[in-house]
Structures are given as C-alpha cells and as structure tokens.
Design an enzyme around this catalytic site. Structure first.
Site, short mmCIF file in Angstrom:
data_model
loop_
_atom_site.label_atom_id
_atom_site.label_comp_id
_atom_site.label_asym_id
_atom_site.label_seq_id
_atom_site.Cartn_x
_atom_site.Cartn_y
_atom_site.Cartn_z
N ARG A 125 34.14 36.44 96.25
CA ARG A 125 34.97 37.64 96.15
C ARG A 125 36.45 37.29 96.07
O ARG A 125 36.94 36.40 96.78
CB ARG A 125 34.75 38.55 97.35
N ASP A 147 29.58 50.00 102.13
CA ASP A 147 30.89 49.52 102.59
C ASP A 147 31.03 49.62 104.10
O ASP A 147 32.14 49.60 104.63
CB ASP A 147 32.04 50.25 101.89
#
Length: 282
Positions: free
Chosen positions: A114, A238
């Site tokens: 990421r 999330d």
C-alpha cells in the site's frame, strides 16, 4: 448481540452475507506488537475484528498494514495466521527491502503493497517509491494499492500506465464527492480497469461524502463503478474506522453494498469471486 469495538450499533445487517464473503479492507492495530509492548488504542486487535466478522457474516479478510505499525509486519502476519487460510495482507515497505524478506512476507500471506499518499505530510512512503517497488513485486504476483486523491491520480496517470504489476485503487479513488464520476480521475481508473490493469475497492463511504449518512453522493460514485466494471470491484469495511470520531454502523455499511450492487449476483461477485481472484483465495 453485544457491540463491536469501534463500530456503532449492535444489530446484524438486514442482508445476509453469502458463504465466503470477503472484507477486503480492514486494519489490525495491536499494542502487543508495538516497540514497547504497551499503550496504543484498545479494541483494534484481531480478536476484536473477529467479533465484527461474527456480526456482519464475512469469513475472509484482507488486512491492510496500519500506519502505527510502520514497516514492521509482525502484527499483520499474526492476524493473517490467526484466520487460518482465510486472510491475506497488504504491506508497507521501502525499496531497501531484501528479496529474502519479500519471499518471507509472501509466504506469510501478503499479496500487495500500500502507498497511502492522500496526506503526504504523515505518509510512510513517497510517490517515487511506487515504481521501484512495483518492479520488485511483479514476479511475486503482488499488486500496488494506492490511496490517492482524484487529483493525485490524474497527476500520476503516466506513472500508473507503465507500472508492471496490477493496481488496486483505495476507497473508490477518493473522487471529490461533489463531482464524483465526472472528475477526470474516474476515466483514468476505469480505463486501467478495462485494460485488465486495475481493481477498485468499494470502501469508505464516509470518506467519499459531503452529505454524510446515508451517503447519497458516495452511492453515486459506487454505482458508477458497478455500471462500468463490476467484475473488478471488491468491498471493504475499513474497520476500525480510525479517521472517524463518531464510528459508523458496520451493519449499515454492509447493507449499503446491496444498494450499490443493484442485484444479488453483482453483490456476490464483489464479495466472493472478485476477491478470490485478486487475493488468491481458494
């Protein structure tokens, strides 16, 4: 049922999760893996996340390295191991990483890196690290996961076009909510997806809204992706929603996917088949 830490509400979703449903974007933060072994936020460990799984009905997960753990993946690897084949990880690394360490992380279930550059001031990595690392991970079959604003995506379009590995766009590409799919980043993303180069995470409704719940502007963005490229979308909760002072209700966020997908077939594609392909679930 009892509540889940960092999640509002206690009810289950009104839409039942299909078998093998995957939460493709969540974070584990565990002070046991901090340098001191003490302090840090409570209620964000793997045991807490498993409570969320029991509540919303997902069984697979993709854990994304939390900023608080930097480039130390001990917590991430432990969380993957604890789900016994039903989890994968997305790491954060610098180009100085050795080949042997990359192989170790691959064996531990990590499948991508990421680059969270939405706020450069507190980023662990930089944009100039993307291409060198993409070249290092391409042969492993990993991807780069990009958390960029819509404007940043447009600025980086040439870079993205030449990356040698797949791209996963975080949080629906963080398009400005008032413009949504009319923003030029949407066309950049969809073009890469249609070429088989990219995927999109339908996650973070509260990051893609100027209106707040029930997130009508985020729904417009999500539905635009569903209309264009349903076969390259995955969904994420999330959790534990570290950006939010007032935590959302994860059951409501899960139910929102049914609104976005428009049909059970597309919803199942996003929850089961697409993440199985992207992350290598069997």
């Amino acid at each position: 049922m009892t509540g889940v830490p960092h999640s509002a509400g206690t009810a289950r979703p009104s839409t039942a999760a299909p078998a093998g449903a995957c939460d493709a974007h969540c974070h584990i933060v565990d002070p046991r893996f901090s340098p001191s072994g003490t302090g840090g936020p409570a209620g964000m460990a793997i045991e807490d996340y498993q409570q969320l799984q029991r509540r919303i009905g997902t069984t697979r997960a993709v854990f994304v390295q939390a900023k608080s753990h930097g480039t130390d993946h001990a917590c991430l690897l432990d969380a993957i191991r604890r789900l016994d084949g039903n989890a994968r990880g997305i790491g954060v690394l610098h180009p100085s990483i050795t080949d042997s360490e990359l192989k170790r992380l691959d064996a531990g279930g990590i499948r991508g890196l990421r680059f969270s550059l939405w706020k450069p001031a507190d980023a662990i990595v930089t944009v100039d690290m993307i291409e060198p690392l993409a070249k290092r991970i391409a042969d492993l079959g990993w991807h780069v996961q990009l958390h960029l604003s819509g404007d940043q995506i447009v600025e980086a379009a040439a870079l993205l076009a030449r990356l040698p590995c797949p791209i996963v766009f975080d949080h629906m590409g963080r398009l400005p909510p008032d413009r949504g799919p009319d923003h030029p980043a949407f066309a950049v993303i969809v073009d890469l997806v249609r070429k088989g180069r990219a995927w999109v995470k339908l996650a973070g409704a509260y990051l893609n809204t100027g209106q707040g719940p029930p997130y009508g502007d985020a729904t417009r963005i999500a539905r635009a992706y569903v209309a264009q490229v349903p076969e390259r979308l995955v969904w994420g909760s999330d959790w534990p929603h570290v950006t939010e002072t007032h935590k959302p209700d994860d059951a409501e966020l899960f139910d929102l996917l049914a609104v976005w997908a428009g049909s059970d077939r597309v919803r199942d594609l996003i929850l089961i088949e697409n993440p199985a392909e992207l992350y290598g679930f069997r």
